[in-house]
Design a protein around this motif. Structure first.
Motif, short mmCIF file in Angstrom:
data_model
loop_
_atom_site.label_atom_id
_atom_site.label_comp_id
_atom_site.label_asym_id
_atom_site.label_seq_id
_atom_site.Cartn_x
_atom_site.Cartn_y
_atom_site.Cartn_z
N SER A 99 -100.82 111.11 -39.92
CA SER A 99 -102.14 110.60 -40.30
C SER A 99 -103.18 111.06 -39.28
O SER A 99 -102.94 111.02 -38.08
CB SER A 99 -102.06 109.07 -40.35
OG SER A 99 -103.34 108.51 -40.14
N GLN A 135 -97.23 108.66 -48.87
CA GLN A 135 -96.03 108.44 -48.06
C GLN A 135 -94.88 107.87 -48.89
O GLN A 135 -93.72 108.22 -48.70
CB GLN A 135 -96.35 107.49 -46.91
CG GLN A 135 -97.03 108.19 -45.75
CD GLN A 135 -97.28 107.25 -44.61
OE1 GLN A 135 -97.78 106.15 -44.82
NE2 GLN A 135 -96.93 107.66 -43.42
N ASN A 173 -93.31 110.47 -50.98
CA ASN A 173 -92.54 111.34 -50.09
C ASN A 173 -91.19 110.72 -49.70
O ASN A 173 -90.17 111.40 -49.69
CB ASN A 173 -93.36 111.65 -48.84
CG ASN A 173 -92.73 112.73 -48.00
OD1 ASN A 173 -92.39 113.79 -48.52
ND2 ASN A 173 -92.53 112.45 -46.73
N GLN A 174 -91.22 109.41 -49.43
CA GLN A 174 -89.97 108.73 -49.07
C GLN A 174 -89.01 108.68 -50.25
O GLN A 174 -87.82 108.95 -50.11
CB GLN A 174 -90.27 107.30 -48.60
CG GLN A 174 -90.49 107.23 -47.10
CD GLN A 174 -91.22 105.98 -46.67
OE1 GLN A 174 -91.29 105.00 -47.44
NE2 GLN A 174 -91.78 105.98 -45.49
N HIS A 222 -92.16 114.94 -42.13
CA HIS A 222 -93.07 114.08 -41.39
C HIS A 222 -94.48 114.23 -41.93
O HIS A 222 -94.97 115.35 -42.05
CB HIS A 222 -93.01 114.47 -39.90
CG HIS A 222 -93.93 113.67 -39.04
ND1 HIS A 222 -93.82 112.30 -38.91
CD2 HIS A 222 -94.97 114.05 -38.28
CE1 HIS A 222 -94.78 111.88 -38.09
NE2 HIS A 222 -95.49 112.92 -37.70
N ILE A 223 -95.14 113.10 -42.26
CA ILE A 223 -96.54 113.16 -42.69
C ILE A 223 -97.38 112.44 -41.64
O ILE A 223 -97.26 111.24 -41.44
CB ILE A 223 -96.76 112.51 -44.08
CG1 ILE A 223 -95.88 113.18 -45.14
CG2 ILE A 223 -98.23 112.61 -44.48
CD1 ILE A 223 -96.11 112.68 -46.56
N LYS A 261 -100.95 105.69 -48.24
CA LYS A 261 -99.68 104.95 -48.42
C LYS A 261 -98.93 105.46 -49.65
O LYS A 261 -97.71 105.61 -49.62
CB LYS A 261 -99.96 103.44 -48.57
CG LYS A 261 -99.83 102.70 -47.27
CD LYS A 261 -99.90 101.20 -47.48
CE LYS A 261 -100.19 100.52 -46.15
NZ LYS A 261 -101.10 99.37 -46.31
#
Ligand SMILES: [Zn+2]
Length: 419
Positions: A359, A345, A348-349, A356-357, A342
């Protein structure tokens, strides 16, 4: 104005994290024919290890103990010399028209293969009858399996079959699928070849001249560098990337292994460079693993003989296939370490880095595996994109886009600071 320009350069050019020219220099060097595909013919992997150790030293990493090297021994099958396959007068091109199986034996012989269709390959009783008939007769001395147009289900069913039969006689797999090579620790009794159906003629003899040599007690080295943190106590972060690849298949042909994993090795050095200049509290250990393609043997040796106590590792970040990213990245073990995933992510955001990551759960597909087995937290990250050249002679430096390289370095830098 000047200051503003400089600021813009820093923000846009990725100067803060890594210089792409340097990344290109390192990747290109690792892929060069002089390093022999970083395998076992001409000690390609040792040459690569020496190159990486020199880069560690330039950056200013410290050895743990006397040197950067952690030596281990393993067994590996190699193809150092002749690699001739000829049907009538057509010489087939190694790596393009055919591969020898990684475990293939060598030999200089004329093959008169009997065509065996898939229906018989799947029928053990009939297959044994065919093998006996070939062995007792004089017309044929080998098998050419017709493996064209197979479903993935059928492929699963015949997995390992040809290797078994190569213990009895030479075998050819005639295939319409992409040729993908590997490394074997063992050598079969007879030659085993995969040949593209577009160049193969059934019921026609072949001449082969292949040199194979199994090296027992081959010495490889993990290359390990240490960067002390601002805080001397506490757990350490590990960055890892395997630097070995498949090496040579005969004198003329080598596998450059650009995406897999010259690119990840370059990123390992990019991370070391960044954290040397921008130290964080935690100490970081950088490991370039050997023997990954030979069955994750370098990382296995490290985990069994750890130079850093496994309990003192806060997180392992394993980098493999870092040269693309048009379709984002995948994080293996994301489902095991949800809160860390999390965080990744979220960074990254906020910073708008990777498109795109994805999982993914645990998988035994790179060096993070042994750490996971020992309950050491680890992510394995790889990039995804249109470059599908994998374990073939086309995985070249020229085919790398590096589109997300700098964004990925930025993401990892920010993530590591939070560990
Ligand atoms: Zn790899």
């Amino acid at each position: 104005m000047r200051k503003l320009l400089l600021l813009l350069l820093i923000l846009n050019g990725g100067f803060t994290f890594c210089q792409i020219e340097e990344v290109r220099r390192i990747t290109q060097q690792l892929c060069s024919p002089e390093l022999n595909g970083r395998g076992y013919v001409n000690k390609g992997d040792s040459l690569a290890a020496a190159f990486i150790a020199a880069e560690f030293s330039k950056i200013g990493l410290k050895p743990i103990g006397d040197s950067y090297f952690q030596e281990f021994q393993h067994s590996v099958n190699t193809f150092p010399g002749k690699m001739l396959v000829k049907q009538n007068n057509r010489i087939l091109i190694p790596g393009v028209h055919f591969l020898v199986d990684a475990g293939s034996a060598g030999g200089k012989m004329q093959l008169k293969p009997k065509r065996i269709p898939i229906s018989i390959a799947l029928n053990t009783e009939k297959l044994i009858q065919e093998i006996q008939a070939i062995s007792n007769g004089t017309t044929y001395n080998s098998i050419a399996f017709d493996f064209r147009k197979l479903s993935s289900d059928t492929l699963r069913k015949i997995n390992g079959l040809t290797r078994k039969i190569a213990g009895i006689m030479p075998v050819i797999e005639v295939t319409d699928r992409k040729l993908t090579w590997s490394v074997s620790s063992e050598q079969l009794k007879y030659p085993l070849l995969q040949i593209q159906d577009s160049v193969f003629v059934f019921d026609e003899a072949l001449t082969i001249e292949i040199e194979a040599e199994q090296l027992t007690d081959y010495r490889s080295n993990n290359v390990i560098g240490y960067l002390p943190g601002k805080r001397k106590w506490g757990k350490k972060v590990i960055y890892s990337a395997h630097y070995d690849h498949l090496g040579r298949m005969g004198e003329e042909t080598y596998f450059p292994g650009a995406n897999d994993n010259a690119s990840g090795t370059a990123m390992l050095l990019s991370m070391a460079n960044y954290f040397k200049k921008n130290p964080i509290n935690r100490s970081i250990v950088f490991i370039a693993f050997a023997g990954e393609e030979a069955g994750l043997v370098g990382s296995k040796y490290f985990v069994q003989n750890p130079l850093v106590k496994l309990k003192k590792i806060s997180f392992v970040l394993n980098l493999d296939i870092m040269g693309s990213g048009e379709e984002g990245i995948t994080v293996v073990n994301a489902t095991l370490f949800e809160s860390e995933f999390k965080e990744l992510q979220q960074i990254n955001q906020e910073q708008k880095l990777i498109s795109h990551i994805k999982s993914r759960g645990p998988a035994a597909n790179s060096d993070h595996y042994w750490f996971t087995q020992m309950n050491v937290p680890a992510f394995f990250i790889y990039t995804m994109g249109p470059n599908k050249n994998y374990h073939d002679i086309f995985d070249t430096y020229e085919n790398l886009s590096f589109v997300e390289y700098q964004d990925l370095v930025a993401l990892l830098c920010a993530f590591t600071k939070q560990l």
